[in-house]
Design a protein around this motif. Structure first.
Motif, mmCIF file in Angstrom:
data_model
loop_
_atom_site.group_PDB
_atom_site.id
_atom_site.type_symbol
_atom_site.label_atom_id
_atom_site.label_comp_id
_atom_site.label_asym_id
_atom_site.label_seq_id
_atom_site.Cartn_x
_atom_site.Cartn_y
_atom_site.Cartn_z
ATOM 1 N N ALA A 19 0.837 -1.205 0.000
ATOM 2 C CA ALA A 19 0.000 0.000 0.000
ATOM 3 C C ALA A 19 0.872 1.256 0.000
ATOM 4 C CB ALA A 19 -0.926 -0.002 1.205
ATOM 5 N N LYS A 20 1.935 1.227 0.781
ATOM 6 C CA LYS A 20 2.844 2.367 0.834
ATOM 7 C C LYS A 20 3.597 2.506 -0.490
ATOM 8 C CE LYS A 20 3.488 1.944 5.836
ATOM 9 N NZ LYS A 20 4.435 1.633 6.931
ATOM 10 N N TRP A 21 3.962 1.380 -1.068
ATOM 11 C CA TRP A 21 4.661 1.363 -2.352
ATOM 12 C C TRP A 21 3.784 2.014 -3.426
ATOM 13 C CZ3 TRP A 21 7.303 -3.773 -4.352
ATOM 14 C CH2 TRP A 21 8.166 -3.472 -5.409
ATOM 15 N N ASP A 22 2.525 1.576 -3.490
ATOM 16 C CA ASP A 22 1.603 2.107 -4.505
ATOM 17 C C ASP A 22 1.299 3.589 -4.283
ATOM 18 O OD1 ASP A 22 1.488 -0.320 -5.814
ATOM 19 O OD2 ASP A 22 -0.295 -0.999 -4.730
ATOM 20 N N ARG A 23 1.218 4.015 -3.023
ATOM 21 C CA ARG A 23 0.994 5.429 -2.747
ATOM 22 C C ARG A 23 2.178 6.261 -3.231
ATOM 23 N NH1 ARG A 23 0.046 6.430 3.257
ATOM 24 N NH2 ARG A 23 2.304 6.428 3.359
ATOM 25 N N ALA A 24 3.387 5.728 -3.031
ATOM 26 C CA ALA A 24 4.586 6.441 -3.492
ATOM 27 C C ALA A 24 4.580 6.582 -5.012
ATOM 28 C CB ALA A 24 5.845 5.702 -3.033
ATOM 29 N N ILE A 25 4.101 5.558 -5.715
ATOM 30 C CA ILE A 25 4.026 5.627 -7.173
ATOM 31 C C ILE A 25 3.029 6.703 -7.603
ATOM 32 C CG2 ILE A 25 3.141 4.385 -9.192
ATOM 33 C CD1 ILE A 25 4.572 1.925 -8.216
ATOM 34 N N HIS A 26 1.886 6.762 -6.923
ATOM 35 C CA HIS A 26 0.896 7.799 -7.243
ATOM 36 C C HIS A 26 1.505 9.189 -7.054
ATOM 37 C CE1 HIS A 26 -2.848 10.034 -7.440
ATOM 38 N NE2 HIS A 26 -2.569 10.562 -6.258
ATOM 39 N N GLU A 27 2.267 9.362 -5.999
ATOM 40 C CA GLU A 27 2.904 10.656 -5.746
ATOM 41 C C GLU A 27 3.912 10.984 -6.839
ATOM 42 O OE1 GLU A 27 4.352 9.973 -1.813
ATOM 43 O OE2 GLU A 27 2.400 10.350 -0.875
ATOM 44 N N HIS A 28 4.599 9.957 -7.352
ATOM 45 C CA HIS A 28 5.534 10.188 -8.450
ATOM 46 C C HIS A 28 4.795 10.578 -9.727
ATOM 47 C CE1 HIS A 28 9.818 9.228 -7.491
ATOM 48 N NE2 HIS A 28 9.245 8.884 -6.350
ATOM 49 N N ASP A 29 3.623 10.009 -9.945
ATOM 50 C CA ASP A 29 2.800 10.430 -11.087
ATOM 51 C C ASP A 29 2.499 11.927 -10.999
ATOM 52 O OD1 ASP A 29 2.541 7.969 -12.384
ATOM 53 O OD2 ASP A 29 0.819 7.374 -11.157
ATOM 54 N N GLU A 30 2.134 12.370 -9.803
ATOM 55 C CA GLU A 30 1.812 13.782 -9.604
ATOM 56 C C GLU A 30 3.047 14.660 -9.773
ATOM 57 O OE1 GLU A 30 -1.333 15.013 -9.180
ATOM 58 O OE2 GLU A 30 -1.814 12.930 -9.666
ATOM 59 N N MET A 31 4.205 14.144 -9.367
ATOM 60 C CA MET A 31 5.456 14.893 -9.568
ATOM 61 C C MET A 31 5.712 15.140 -11.048
ATOM 62 S SD MET A 31 8.145 13.038 -6.990
ATOM 63 C CE MET A 31 7.574 12.447 -5.392
ATOM 64 N N ILE A 32 5.523 14.110 -11.852
ATOM 65 C CA ILE A 32 5.759 14.219 -13.293
ATOM 66 C C ILE A 32 4.832 15.276 -13.899
ATOM 67 C CG2 ILE A 32 5.651 13.024 -15.512
ATOM 68 C CD1 ILE A 32 7.975 12.064 -13.874
ATOM 69 N N LYS A 33 3.555 15.260 -13.503
ATOM 70 C CA LYS A 33 2.594 16.227 -14.039
ATOM 71 C C LYS A 33 2.993 17.655 -13.669
ATOM 72 C CE LYS A 33 -1.276 12.955 -13.784
ATOM 73 N NZ LYS A 33 -2.537 12.630 -13.055
ATOM 74 N N ALA A 34 3.393 17.855 -12.416
ATOM 75 C CA ALA A 34 3.796 19.192 -11.975
ATOM 76 C C ALA A 34 5.064 19.656 -12.688
ATOM 77 C CB ALA A 34 4.003 19.196 -10.462
#
Length: 253
Positions: A187-202
Motif C-alpha cells: 500500500a505504501k509502495w503504490d501510494r509512493a508511485i501515485h505521488e511520483h505520477d503527480e510529480m511528473i505532471k507538476a
C-alpha cells in the motif's frame, strides 16, 4: 550475539554474496557495500567482520579498508578505534530531523527544477518513471528503488544549485536505507508511485509550487512511515519478539 556472513550453499548457513570484479575495484567495493547497507543486508548497528567480507567479495583488506573510509566520510559506517567498523545507526530524533530537513531540500529542488529543467531532462525522468512502473509490476523493489532515487537525483541536479546539491547528497546518504524500507508494504509502495505520477505532471507543467508541495509531503510521509515501523519493531522486541540479525556482523553493544 555473533552473526556471521554465509549462504545456504555455505558451511556458515547464510546467503553467498557475489564477488566483486577486479575492474575499477575501489568504486565497485564502495558501491557494493553501499547497496548492502541500503537494502538492509548490512543492518544498522552491525559490525563488519573484515575477514569474512573480504572472503565473500574476493578482495584483500586494503581495498576494503579504503572503501570503509569513504563510507565513514559519508556517514554510512562508524569506525571505532580498537573496536572496528559498524554500520551507522541513527536514533529516533536524528531520523526525524533528517527527514524534516530532507523534505525542505526536496521541496526547494522541485521549485528550482521546475524553472530550470530542460525538455530533454524531463524526457529522461519520464523514461525512468516508466521503467520504475515496470519494476513495480514485477515486484522488483531494488530495481524500483534505484530508478526512484535516480528520479529524485535528477530533479535535484536540475535545480542547478551546487550548494543545494552538496547538502542534499550528504543528508540523503544517511536516509537511503530507511527510504528503501519504507516501500516494503504494498500500500505504501503504490501510494509512493501515485505521488511520483503527480510529480511528473507538476514538472511537465512547470508548476514549481505544486511540485515543491508534493515533494515535501512525499518525504514527510516517508518519515511517518519509517517512524511507525520503528515503533512497531520496538514494541515487538519489548514483547519478546526476535528481530533478524545482520549477515556480516556482530551486534553493536
Amino acid at each position: 550475539m555473533q552473526n556471521t556472513l554465509g549462504s545456504g550453499e555455505n558451511s556458515n548457513g547464510g546467503p553467498l554474496l557475489p564477488r566483486v570484479e577486479r575492474q575499477r575495484l575501489h568504486d565497485a567495493v564502495v558501491e557494493h557495500l553501499q547497496n548492502l547497507i541500503i537494502e538492509g543486508v548490512l543492518a544498522p548497528g552491525m559490525k563488519l567482520n573484515e575477514r569474512e567480507v573480504c572472503e565473500r567479495l574476493g578482495i584483500s583488506r586494503t581495498p576494503l579498508r579504503e572503501a570503509m573510509k569513504v563510507l565513514a566520510s559519508e556517514g554510512l559506517i562508524d569506525i571505532a578505534p580498537n573496536r572496528g567498523a559498524f554500520v551507522s545507526k541513527m536514533n529516533d530524533n536524528e531520523i526525524w530531523e533528517a527527514f524534516e530537513m530532507m523534505s525542505g531540500l526536496e521541496a526547494l529542488s522541485g521549485e528550482l527544477a521546475a524553472e530550470r529543467i530542460s525538455p530533454a531532462e524531463i524526457a529522461d525522468i519520464k523514461v525512468l518513471h516508466e521503467a520504475m512502473l515496470v519494476c513495480r509490476a514485477q515486484n522488483d523493489l531494488p530495481g524500483y528503488y534505484s530508478r526512484n532515487q535516480t528520479i529524485h537525483n535528477k530533479i535535484n541536479e536540475a535545480a542547478r544549485n551546487s550548494m543545494l546539491r552538496q547538502i542534499y547528497l550528504s543528508i540523503n546518504r544517511r536516509l537511503l536505507a530507511l527510504r528503501f524500507k519504507s516501500n516494503f508494504q504494498e500500500a505504501k509502495w503504490d501510494r509512493a508511485i501515485h505521488e511520483h505520477d503527480e510529480m511528473i505532471k507538476a514538472l511537465e507543467s512547470r508548476d514549481g509550487k505544486r511540485l515543491a508541495a508534493i515533494l515535501r509531503q512525499h518525504l514527510l510521509d516517508k518519515r511517518d512511515s519509517v517512524m511507525a515501523d520503528l515503533r512497531e519493531t520496538a514494541e515487538h522486541a519489548a514483547n519478546g519478539g526476535v528481530t533478524s540479525g545482520g549477515i556480516m556482523a556482530t551486534a553493536k553493544k
